[in-house]
Motif scaffolding. Structure first.
Motif, PDB file in Angstrom:
ATOM      1  N   PRO A  99       1.013  -1.087  -0.185  1.00 36.83           N
ATOM      2  CA  PRO A  99       0.291  -0.120   0.410  1.00 36.83           C
ATOM      3  C   PRO A  99       0.804   0.965  -0.427  1.00 36.83           C
ATOM      4  CG  PRO A  99      -0.448  -1.009   2.180  1.00 36.83           C
ATOM      5  CD  PRO A  99       1.468  -1.912   1.382  1.00 36.83           C
ATOM      6  N   GLU A 100       0.210   2.383  -1.010  1.00 36.32           N
ATOM      7  CA  GLU A 100       1.356   3.106  -0.415  1.00 36.32           C
ATOM      8  C   GLU A 100       1.753   4.039   0.930  1.00 36.32           C
ATOM      9  OE1 GLU A 100       2.594   5.087  -3.552  1.00 36.32           O
ATOM     10  OE2 GLU A 100       2.177   3.702  -4.586  1.00 36.32           O
ATOM     11  N   GLY A 101       0.666   4.187   1.625  1.00 32.05           N
ATOM     12  CA  GLY A 101       1.147   4.444   2.724  1.00 32.05           C
ATOM     13  C   GLY A 101       1.720   4.098   3.700  1.00 32.05           C
ATOM     14  N   LEU A 102       2.167   2.744   2.919  1.00 30.47           N
ATOM     15  CA  LEU A 102       3.985   2.329   3.373  1.00 30.47           C
ATOM     16  C   LEU A 102       5.216   3.420   3.348  1.00 30.47           C
ATOM     17  CD1 LEU A 102       4.267  -1.287   4.649  1.00 30.47           C
ATOM     18  CD2 LEU A 102       6.142   0.051   2.704  1.00 30.47           C
ATOM     19  N   PHE A 103       4.907   3.815   2.135  1.00 28.92           N
ATOM     20  CA  PHE A 103       6.654   4.539   2.249  1.00 28.92           C
ATOM     21  C   PHE A 103       6.151   6.530   2.887  1.00 28.92           C
ATOM     22  CE2 PHE A 103       4.652   1.477  -1.604  1.00 28.92           C
ATOM     23  CZ  PHE A 103       6.098   1.448  -1.483  1.00 28.92           C
ATOM     24  N   LYS A 104       5.065   6.376   3.674  1.00 28.02           N
ATOM     25  CA  LYS A 104       5.113   6.998   4.138  1.00 28.02           C
ATOM     26  C   LYS A 104       5.915   7.600   6.005  1.00 28.02           C
ATOM     27  CE  LYS A 104       0.924   8.950   2.673  1.00 28.02           C
ATOM     28  NZ  LYS A 104      -0.597   9.280   2.649  1.00 28.02           N
ATOM     29  N   LEU A 105       6.308   5.618   5.597  1.00 31.32           N
ATOM     30  CA  LEU A 105       6.867   5.355   7.364  1.00 31.32           C
ATOM     31  C   LEU A 105       8.462   5.751   7.439  1.00 31.32           C
ATOM     32  CD1 LEU A 105       5.241   2.095   7.871  1.00 31.32           C
ATOM     33  CD2 LEU A 105       4.730   4.310   9.003  1.00 31.32           C
ATOM     34  N   LYS A 106       8.606   7.213   7.851  1.00 31.62           N
ATOM     35  CA  LYS A 106       9.696   7.598   7.448  1.00 31.62           C
ATOM     36  C   LYS A 106      11.247   7.866   8.971  1.00 31.62           C
ATOM     37  CE  LYS A 106       8.367  10.749   4.574  1.00 31.62           C
ATOM     38  NZ  LYS A 106       8.625  10.257   2.890  1.00 31.62           N
ATOM     39  N   GLN A 107      10.513   7.030   9.886  1.00 34.29           N
ATOM     40  CA  GLN A 107      11.459   6.812  10.724  1.00 34.29           C
ATOM     41  C   GLN A 107      11.693   4.587  10.565  1.00 34.29           C
ATOM     42  OE1 GLN A 107      12.258   8.020  13.624  1.00 34.29           O
ATOM     43  NE2 GLN A 107      11.292   9.465  12.824  1.00 34.29           N
ATOM     44  N   LEU A 108      11.400   4.075   9.605  1.00 28.39           N
ATOM     45  CA  LEU A 108      11.094   2.816   9.397  1.00 28.39           C
ATOM     46  C   LEU A 108      13.300   2.730   8.413  1.00 28.39           C
ATOM     47  CD1 LEU A 108       9.901   0.249   8.768  1.00 28.39           C
ATOM     48  CD2 LEU A 108      10.026   0.291   6.493  1.00 28.39           C
ATOM     49  N   LYS A 109      14.064   2.019   9.186  1.00 27.03           N
ATOM     50  CA  LYS A 109      15.123   1.658   8.856  1.00 27.03           C
ATOM     51  C   LYS A 109      15.219   0.563   7.495  1.00 27.03           C
ATOM     52  CE  LYS A 109      16.204   5.214  11.264  1.00 27.03           C
ATOM     53  NZ  LYS A 109      16.919   6.107  10.635  1.00 27.03           N
ATOM     54  N   GLU A 110      14.275  -0.587   8.684  1.00 27.00           N
ATOM     55  CA  GLU A 110      15.008  -1.943   7.555  1.00 27.00           C
ATOM     56  C   GLU A 110      13.108  -2.562   7.032  1.00 27.00           C
ATOM     57  OE1 GLU A 110      17.942  -4.957   9.218  1.00 27.00           O
ATOM     58  OE2 GLU A 110      16.153  -4.874  11.165  1.00 27.00           O
ATOM     59  N   LEU A 111      12.941  -2.314   5.959  1.00 25.66           N
ATOM     60  CA  LEU A 111      11.841  -3.130   4.796  1.00 25.66           C
ATOM     61  C   LEU A 111      12.704  -4.438   4.293  1.00 25.66           C
ATOM     62  CD1 LEU A 111       8.922  -3.124   4.048  1.00 25.66           C
ATOM     63  CD2 LEU A 111      10.103  -1.053   2.183  1.00 25.66           C
ATOM     64  N   ILE A 112      11.818  -5.966   4.787  1.00 26.72           N
ATOM     65  CA  ILE A 112      12.810  -7.361   5.151  1.00 26.72           C
ATOM     66  C   ILE A 112      11.543  -7.656   4.074  1.00 26.72           C
ATOM     67  CG2 ILE A 112      13.186  -8.922   5.627  1.00 26.72           C
ATOM     68  CD1 ILE A 112      13.986  -6.858   8.588  1.00 26.72           C
ATOM     69  N   LEU A 113      12.025  -7.116   3.031  1.00 26.48           N
ATOM     70  CA  LEU A 113      10.888  -8.695   1.554  1.00 26.48           C
ATOM     71  C   LEU A 113      11.059  -9.493   0.844  1.00 26.48           C
ATOM     72  CD1 LEU A 113       9.268  -5.161   0.634  1.00 26.48           C
ATOM     73  CD2 LEU A 113       7.990  -6.522   2.474  1.00 26.48           C
ATOM     74  N   PHE A 114      11.882 -10.025   1.063  1.00 25.45           N
ATOM     75  CA  PHE A 114      12.161 -11.306   0.917  1.00 25.45           C
ATOM     76  C   PHE A 114      11.134 -12.689   0.193  1.00 25.45           C
ATOM     77  CE2 PHE A 114      15.818 -10.296   3.120  1.00 25.45           C
ATOM     78  CZ  PHE A 114      17.166 -10.120   1.840  1.00 25.45           C
ATOM     79  N   ASP A 115      11.485 -13.434  -0.439  1.00 19.39           N
ATOM     80  CA  ASP A 115      10.454 -14.149  -0.951  1.00 19.39           C
ATOM     81  C   ASP A 115       9.016 -13.883  -1.279  1.00 19.39           C
ATOM     82  OD1 ASP A 115       9.340 -17.099  -1.398  1.00 19.39           O
ATOM     83  OD2 ASP A 115       9.926 -17.829   0.258  1.00 19.39           O
ATOM     84  N   ASN A 116       9.030 -13.369  -1.986  1.00 23.95           N
ATOM     85  CA  ASN A 116       7.255 -12.808  -2.034  1.00 23.95           C
ATOM     86  C   ASN A 116       6.949 -13.012  -3.491  1.00 23.95           C
ATOM     87  OD1 ASN A 116       5.724 -11.684   0.312  1.00 23.95           O
ATOM     88  ND2 ASN A 116       7.343 -10.984   0.404  1.00 23.95           N
ATOM     89  N   ALA A 117       5.617 -12.549  -4.368  1.00 26.38           N
ATOM     90  CA  ALA A 117       5.530 -12.942  -5.277  1.00 26.38           C
ATOM     91  C   ALA A 117       5.472 -10.605  -6.302  1.00 26.38           C
ATOM     92  CB  ALA A 117       3.716 -12.979  -4.937  1.00 26.38           C
ATOM     93  N   PHE A 118       6.303 -10.729  -5.893  1.00 23.84           N
ATOM     94  CA  PHE A 118       6.692  -9.324  -6.599  1.00 23.84           C
ATOM     95  C   PHE A 118       7.921  -9.335  -8.626  1.00 23.84           C
ATOM     96  CE2 PHE A 118       7.668  -7.588  -2.109  1.00 23.84           C
ATOM     97  CZ  PHE A 118       6.321  -7.181  -2.321  1.00 23.84           C
ATOM     98  N   SER A 119       6.738  -8.871  -9.083  1.00 23.94           N
ATOM     99  CA  SER A 119       7.580  -9.010 -10.762  1.00 23.94           C
ATOM    100  C   SER A 119       8.772  -8.511 -10.518  1.00 23.94           C
ATOM    101  CB  SER A 119       6.813  -8.171 -11.220  1.00 23.94           C
ATOM    102  OG  SER A 119       6.225  -6.773 -11.502  1.00 23.94           O
ATOM    103  N   GLU A 120       9.580  -8.236 -11.260  1.00 18.68           N
ATOM    104  CA  GLU A 120      11.113  -8.039 -10.823  1.00 18.68           C
ATOM    105  C   GLU A 120      11.074  -6.053 -11.485  1.00 18.68           C
ATOM    106  OE1 GLU A 120      14.298  -9.167 -13.229  1.00 18.68           O
ATOM    107  OE2 GLU A 120      13.869 -11.392 -13.126  1.00 18.68           O
ATOM    108  N   LYS A 121       9.837  -5.760 -12.622  1.00 18.04           N
ATOM    109  CA  LYS A 121       9.383  -4.579 -12.320  1.00 18.04           C
ATOM    110  C   LYS A 121       9.105  -3.591 -11.182  1.00 18.04           C
ATOM    111  CE  LYS A 121       6.906  -1.879 -15.700  1.00 18.04           C
ATOM    112  NZ  LYS A 121       5.851  -0.766 -16.096  1.00 18.04           N
ATOM    113  N   TYR A 122       7.915  -4.644 -10.668  1.00 18.24           N
ATOM    114  CA  TYR A 122       7.086  -3.290  -8.946  1.00 18.24           C
ATOM    115  C   TYR A 122       8.520  -4.104  -8.332  1.00 18.24           C
ATOM    116  CZ  TYR A 122       5.296  -2.494  -5.088  1.00 18.24           C
ATOM    117  OH  TYR A 122       4.044  -2.019  -4.186  1.00 18.24           O
TER     118      TYR A 122
END
Length: 142
Positions: A99-122
């Motif tokens: 979701p777009e709201g996730l990109f408003k989390l300015k305190q976030l230091k680590e975003l761990i997204l290994f092993d999902n179904a994201f396309s290379e383009k995404y």
């Protein structure tokens, strides 16, 4: 005086009974949402999640959210209200987008997204967006 201190200590321990600062379920965390700093639910050790509840927004002091290996297919927009979040792991799920709201989390230091179904383009778009909107965040993907 000593007995007064003992009574105060016991009262404090009973008052915090059933509350967690580091929680292993949303139900446990909901007992006192303002005190929760960490929610770690691993499908291999804990109950498998079908979804992230929209009530996630009640955890206003949450700093760490680790939801790994659940097969989740979506993330609620309410995650964007977790302004104190520093670490977010959604590794091992079936996510295709965030979701777009996730990109408003300015305190976030680590975003761990290994092993999902994201396309290379995404993933490329995600990398650009995180670099632009969240320059202090380390993005971890496949």
């Amino acid at each position: 005086m000593k007995s007064l201190l003992v009574i105060a200590a016991l009262s404090l321990s009973f008052a915090s009974f059933g509350q967690c600062v580091k929680c292993r379920s949303f139900e446990e965390a909901a007992k006192d949402p303002a005190k929760v700093k960490s929610i770690i639910i691993n499908a291999a050790q804990d109950k498998q999640l079908k979804e992230i509840p929209a009530s996630i927004k009640q955890f206003t002091n949450l700093e760490e959210l680790m939801l790994t290996d659940h097969g989740l297919t979506s993330v609620p927009k309410e995650i964007g209200s977790l302004t104190k979040l520093k670490t977010l792991s959604l590794a091992g799920n079936a996510l295709k987008k965030l979701p777009e709201g996730l990109f408003k989390l300015k305190q976030l230091k680590e975003l761990i997204l290994f092993d999902n179904a994201f396309s290379e383009k995404y993933i490329e778009e995600l990398d650009k967006k995180v670099t632009k909107d969240m320059p202090d965040t380390e993005l971890m993907t496949d």
